[in-house]
Design an enzyme around this catalytic site. Structure first.
Site, PDB file in Angstrom:
ATOM      1  N   CYS A 184       0.869  -1.175   0.000  1.00 23.67           N
ATOM      2  CA  CYS A 184       0.000   0.000   0.000  1.00 23.67           C
ATOM      3  C   CYS A 184       0.908   1.227   0.000  1.00 23.67           C
ATOM      4  CB  CYS A 184      -0.861  -0.037   1.261  1.00 23.67           C
ATOM      5  SG  CYS A 184      -1.805   1.466   1.564  1.00 23.67           S
ATOM      6  N   CYS A 207      -0.735   3.829  -6.460  1.00 18.77           N
ATOM      7  CA  CYS A 207      -1.627   3.223  -5.457  1.00 18.77           C
ATOM      8  C   CYS A 207      -1.859   1.800  -5.927  1.00 18.77           C
ATOM      9  CB  CYS A 207      -2.950   3.990  -5.390  1.00 18.77           C
ATOM     10  SG  CYS A 207      -4.268   3.122  -4.490  1.00 18.77           S
TER      11      CYS A 207
END
Ligand code: DGL
Length: 275
Positions: free
Chosen positions: A74, A184
């Site tokens: 992440c 992302c």
């Protein structure tokens, strides 16, 4: 035979599956334990303090479960939490780094567009990355919270996805970007549609493969053992949120797993409430 080093992985949700699929492809049978923090998803609009509390809690849990390497799959969690994790625990943490460096080398217009979460774009670590690697190149950024909603909703194509992608990507192209960085881990699932929508001279880069190479280097000879024992599945996926949500997304996001995966719910409250 000694047990191989178990790989722990975490993300706010199913975005880290874009990294998991690369790891599973490169290391079939290697034990992996993935925690999707769906109860706190998204991270992208959370203050850094909250993101850090979550990654600390999940890292604690993964270590308790015997993981010897943790992939922070992440970008938002990496930007705000990986340095703290490295200072807290004695095991290796592999973080996501938006591919600004390769993008800066690739661009011909001298303009790179970075799609990432609001939290990532605001992070000091992200700005350090640009200062270090984007020399002479203009980096323009765009937060895309809608992309996370689409992927978590299992919408990877069709008119809804196309409209959202156009709305976020076209402004970057209009400003002259010829390389788009997917900063992302949810966004690579929209890459096929994005590729179909952008003009042919525009490149799209992400970091899943580079992270996998780093994991393989850290595992060393351990990466060569595939002991997928009979007793426990090599791949455990847990969510702090709704189990059905993740179970439903598995065939869509991880269609070629090629091995059994146990999907479970796990409660991981912050701090003392869970002890
Ligand atoms: N997949 C995450 C990232 O790479 C977080 C997305 C979100 O939860 O907002 O930043």
């Amino acid at each position: 035979m000694e047990s191989p080093i178990k790989i722990g992985m975490l993300d706010s949700g199913v975005g880290g599956f874009s990294v998991l699929r690369e790891i599973v492809k490169a290391l079939p049978g290697h034990p992996v334990h993935y925690v999707a923090d769906n109860a706190w998803c998204p991270y992208g609009n959370k203050p850094p303090r909250d993101i850090r509390a979550r990654v600390l809690r999940i890292a604690d849990y993964l270590i308790e479960k015997g993981c010897g390497i943790i992939v922070v799959a992440c970008n938002s969690a990496t930007i705000h939490g990986v340095e703290m994790l490295r200072a807290t625990y004695p095991l290796p943490f592999v973080g996501m780094e938006p591919a600004v460096k390769p993008a800066a080398e690739m661009t011909e217009t001298g303009i790179v567009g970075v799609l990432a979460t609001e939290a990532s774009i605001a992070g000091e670590k992200f700005h350090r990355l640009i200062t270090a690697h984007a020399n002479g190149v203009r980096v323009i950024t765009r937060p895309c919270p809608r992309f996370v909603e689409l992927v978590e909703g299992g919408v990877l194509d069709g008119p809804e996805a196309e409209t959202a992608i156009r709305a976020e990507v076209m402004p970057l192209l209009d400003q002259g970007a010829d390389v788009l960085v997917l900063g992302c881990t949810h966004y690579p699932f929209l890459r096929p549609v994005m590729e179909a929508l952008v003009p042919s001279g525009v490149s799209i880069v992400d970091t899943g493969c580079a992270v996998t190479r780093r994991v393989i280097r850290l595992l060393g000879t351990d990466a060569l053992t595939f002991p997928n024992g009979d007793r426990s599945p090599a791949l455990t996926i847990e969510t702090t949120g709704d189990l059905d949500h993740v179970t439903r997304l598995m065939p869509l996001l991880l269609p070629n797993l090629g091995r059994p995966a146990a999907v479970q719910h796990v409660d991981l409250l912050n701090g003392e409430a869970n002890s």
